[in-house]
Design an enzyme around this catalytic site. Structure first.
Site, short mmCIF file in Angstrom:
data_model
loop_
_atom_site.label_atom_id
_atom_site.label_comp_id
_atom_site.label_asym_id
_atom_site.label_seq_id
_atom_site.Cartn_x
_atom_site.Cartn_y
_atom_site.Cartn_z
N THR A 178 63.43 6.45 -50.90
CA THR A 178 62.74 6.35 -49.55
C THR A 178 61.19 6.02 -49.77
O THR A 178 60.69 6.50 -50.74
CB THR A 178 62.90 8.03 -49.11
OG1 THR A 178 64.26 8.12 -48.85
CG2 THR A 178 62.12 8.04 -47.49
N GLU A 179 60.83 5.13 -48.85
CA GLU A 179 59.33 4.78 -49.10
C GLU A 179 58.92 4.43 -50.43
O GLU A 179 57.59 4.43 -50.71
CB GLU A 179 58.52 5.68 -48.44
CG GLU A 179 58.80 6.49 -47.24
CD GLU A 179 58.50 5.39 -45.88
OE1 GLU A 179 58.11 4.09 -46.17
OE2 GLU A 179 58.83 5.82 -44.86
#
Lengths: 472, 393
Positions: free
Chosen positions: B143-144
């Site tokens: 994530t990210e």
């Protein structure tokens, strides 16, 4: 640069934010190298824990005695005086401008007014309500051509709104006349009048001296009275704003009111936000021996401040969270109604009414509070949330306030949304990380707001009115 | 040879509805709004950009390639509210020119708080990619692009051959993001690190008229890519897919830029396009990059402070994972699903107080008036979830 400033309250004796703002602004102006000559009515008791430098009657010369008879020497050692500012002269004139005072105080003030040797015409005006409007401008203000009408339109006899006290209009006129007398003996560059009660004086002094006038709108009749405005007050406000060379508002909220409700040309209206003086000393994050959280309302208990929404939210909070106490600090015309409302909501155990607090008591109540709530129905600015933040108390403020234009690290609500107020109060009480984050960022945000900066904005506005051609 | 590696992230969270402490129902998500947003983004970005990519694949054959990752919850939302857009992604997959990566199904920060949950969500996402696009992901992106050595170890253990992260200056030092690297003690895993200068030239600066390089022409950009020749192998252009048509509007010329770029890059004869796996297969590791602390592709800090930078965020993240055992033990599928949707990183991003006073990209993506509102709303919902979990015991 020297400013002839007209106000009606000054610390330590204040009934609301105006005195605090006048103090902060004058102090900021001094720091910006501006001298201030501050004219106060006598209804404001001067003295107590010392004060700014006050002129004695003798220093005004024999003629002046009539107008400054009730000026008292504040006394007190200069070194320990919290409000001392050598570059600010505060002079009291004999007029009882005090709109929000309890009736007893106004009677006292009226008594001192009557004790002054006065010309017959004048004494008629200060006597209660029956006095007719003066047909002509006061003798103290020989009217330069063209402005006499505006002055007389600003001088109105008593009457009007239920929440105004006594012969207010007579006192407004009286204050104006005496301000003119004082102005004739003083050297200054411009006039700065705070709120409607001093606008008549501002206009009269402008007419008498030809100096430019700045009026400062800390609140309007629409804020104080909703839609049931007092026509006389509105007329004075409107006349003052139109006669002024420049109108200074405490927020864009107020600025738009001045433009839409008073018809002031937008290019004439500036915004100068209020600020806060960050107090010295440590404020304990948590009071000792406390097993209940304290939620604070601090302000005049009037329709404008939304106390009923505070109590209705309190009821909803108590349904969910019992170890809480709601403190209503302040007085006002809705106080008995609020006490009744608290009883009807079965909030007796949870609500404490303290009456009006000032000075150290304000510090103490902030030190005890976990949360400050300002549910104002209409708030031109609202300094109290800044004071709360400066004392490490997180704040919930109404979106219908000028201060919500400047503060980001507070919780914002619509004043009528009682569920949401309760939702946010509960969140702060239940989640320490929320309180912590609000405090942390609130303290940083506050450092960006200083009276010195606000006064610098004001000084720039002074320059534009004193040098209209732009020769600053 | 410099190989351009395009990687596009496709994600939309399930935004929460306004949930007061006085609410007690189990409707946590603002589906009318989620529907409205996914349809809008599909119209402005997914459909036109997919169509453009399809044309480019037809035109350039195998010479033009890109990589994608679609989160599980964006796929769910597309399936429900914009099936034609989902179908167009499937069509892209059929061309054979697109690689799909794996990530946590819920776009969560689970790695930081619960490894089992992290592994489960990743497995679930792999199954989704297999079902939908008929590919077994070889590449993982957290994530990210949150990343550190530990993430690499776990991901290598799960059998992936590459991982994506940010080419943050403070971890690369003098080294360039234009090589492949491997994490310490992970001989079988390659790191591809985002070339944030060139990526952000497209993703953030493309339409900015106050940028010194404005307007960004294909020729100019191609010459920057060409400069990698001789000093690197890859040009990692990683960005949100919403760059096309949503962050950079059609009016900026972003679509024409994308349309003309492949031909211009290929015309040099020195450069080409690769999927991530192709780059892994072709280029060797240029050495180890040690990342002991968490990095990400967010903000100038390139750390995780956008999701875990204040007490509210720490509290909310801690509290959502604190009930993991109770929720999973309940056996209540709806409850588990709600709980997992509450793990999506966006919910914590909305609570970020960095730059809040100045207003910027954070506010653009934020459905709340303030980070405090985001926190209060989230905690009210979490209260309800917690009560449901406790009730089941």
């Amino acid at each position: 640069m020297r400013v002839f400033m007209l106000g009606w309250e000054f610390p330590p004796h204040i009934s609301g934010g105006l005195g605090t703002a006048c103090y902060g602004l004058t102090k900021g102006l001094v720091e910006n190298g501006v001298q201030v000559f501050f004219v106060l009515p006598t209804a404001v008791p001067v003295g107590g824990p010392s004060h700014v430098q006050i002129r004695t009657p003798a220093s005004l010369g024999a003629e002046g005695a009539e107008y400054v008879e009730s000026i008292e020497d504040a006394g007190g050692g200069a070194g320990e005086a919290p409000y001392l500012m050598p570059q600010v002269q505060v002079v009291q004139v004999d007029a009882a401008l005090q709109p929000y005072a309890p009736p007893g105080r106004v009677l006292q003030a009226a008594g001192s007014v009557r004790s002054i040797a006065d010309k017959p015409r004048r004494s008629r005006q200060v006597k209660p309500a029956a006095a007719p409007p003066p047909a002509a401008p006061p003798p103290a203000a020989p009217p330069p051509a063209g402005s006499s009408k505006r002055i007389s339109s600003g001088l109105i006899t008593a009457g009007g709104g239920a929440h105004y006290q006594g012969d207010l209009m007579g006192q407004v006129n009286r204050y104006a006349r005496q301000a003119v007398e004082l102005a004739r003996r003083e050297e200054f560059d411009l006039i700065h009048a705070h709120d409607w009660m001093t606008y008549a004086a501002g206009m009269a002094v402008k007419a008498a001296t030809g100096k430019p006038l700045v009026v400062h709108v800390h609140s309007t009749e629409f804020d104080r009275s909703g839609e049931s405005v007092n026509q006389q007050v509105y007329d004075i406000e409107r006349a003052g704003m139109h006669a002024a060379d420049r109108v200074v508002c405490v927020s864009y909220l107020t600025r738009s009111l001045c433009i839409t409700r008073y018809g002031v040309p937008p290019e004439k209206v500036d915004v100068v936000y209020n600020a806060v003086e960050i107090p010295n000393g440590q404020f304990p994050l948590r009071p000792i021996r406390q097993n209940e959280k304290i939620v604070l309302f601090l302000g005049r208990v009037t329709m404008q401040k939304g106390p009923e929404y505070f109590l209705r939210a309190a009821r909803k909070v108590v349904d969910r969270f019992k170890s809480v106490r709601f403190v209503m600090a302040g007085s006002g015309d809705m106080i008995t109604q609020c006490i009744r409302q608290a009883a009807e909501l079965h909030l007796g155990r949870y609500v404490t009414f303290t009456g009006f607090l000032r000075g150290l008591d304000v510090d103490r109540i902030f030190a005890m509070a976990d949360l400050y709530v300002m549910p104002s129905v209409s708030e031109p600015f609202g300094i109290a949330p800044l004071e709360a933040l400066s004392r490490n108390v997180p704040a919930i403020i109404s979106k219908q306030s000028g201060v919500s234009e400047v503060l980001r690290h507070v919780l914002k609500v619509d004043f009528w949304d009682v569920d949401e107020i309760a939702n946010k109060i509960l969140a702060v009480l239940r989640h320490p990380p929320l309180q912590r984050t609000l405090r942390h960022h609130g303290a940083i945000e506050l450092r960006k707001m200083s009276w010195k900066d606000s006064a610098a904005r004001l000084k720039a506005i002074y320059h534009t009115v004193c040098n209209p051609a732009g020769r600053a | 040879m410099a190989s351009v590696v395009f990687y596009f992230q496709v994600h939309q969270p399930y935004r929460l509805r306004r949930y007061s402490i006085f609410d007690s129902d189990q409707v946590y998500f603002d589906h009318p709004r989620n529907e409205e947003i996914i349809r809008k983004v599909a119209q402005k970005c997914y459909l036109p950009t997919n169509e453009l990519l399809l044309r480019l694949f037809q035109k350039h054959g195998e010479a033009f390639r890109v990589s994608f990752s679609l989160t599980g919850i964006v796929v769910e939302q597309l399936r429900r509210w914009a099936p034609e857009a989902l179908e167009s992604f499937v069509e892209l997959a059929r061309t054979g020119c697109v690689e799909f990566c794996a990530e946590t199904y819920y776009h969560s920060m689970a790695f930081l708080y619960n490894r089992d949950e992290f592994v489960q969500q990743t497995r679930r996402h792999c199954e989704l990619v297999k079902d939908l696009f008929a590919q077994s992901p070889r590449v993982f992106r957290n994530t990210e692009l949150t990343y550190n050595n530990d993430v690499a170890r776990v991901v290598e253990g799960m059998g992936f051959s590459a991982i994506l992260t940010e080419g943050a200056d403070h971890v690369l030092g003098y080294r360039s993001p234009n090589h492949l690297y491997n994490p310490p003690n992970c001989p079988n895993l390659r790191m591809l690190m985002k070339n944030y200068r060139l990526s952000d030239d497209i993703a953030f600066r493309f339409g900015r008229t106050d940028w010194a390089e404005y307007p960004l022409t294909v020729e100019k950009f191609t010459s920057w890519v060409d400069q990698i020749n001789g000093s690197g192998n890859v040009c990692n252009l990683f960005m949100d897919y919403e760059t096309f048509g949503e962050h950079q509007w059609n009016e900026t010329g972003i679509f024409r830029f994308l349309e003309e770029l492949p031909a211009a890059v290929l015309a040099t004869g020195r450069n080409d396009f690769l999927t991530i796996s192709q780059a892994v297969d072709r280029y060797p590791s240029a050495g180890e990059v040690d990342v002991p602390h968490m990095i990400s592709w967010a903000d100038s800090e390139r750390d995780i402070s956008a999701w875990l930078g204040n007490s509210m965020q720490a509290n909310a993240l801690h509290d959502v994972y604190a009930i993991a055992h109770e929720v999973l033990a309940s056996g209540d599928e709806d409850l588990i699903e709600d709980w997992r949707r509450l793990q999506t990183s966006d919910h914590f991003y909305y609570m970020c107080t960095k730059w809040f006073a100045d207003g910027d990209v954070h506010r653009y993506f934020n459905p709340y008036e303030s980070p405090y509102d985001a926190y209060i709303n989230y905690m009210n919902i979490l209260d309800n979830v917690r009560a449901r979990a406790a009730h089941k015991r």
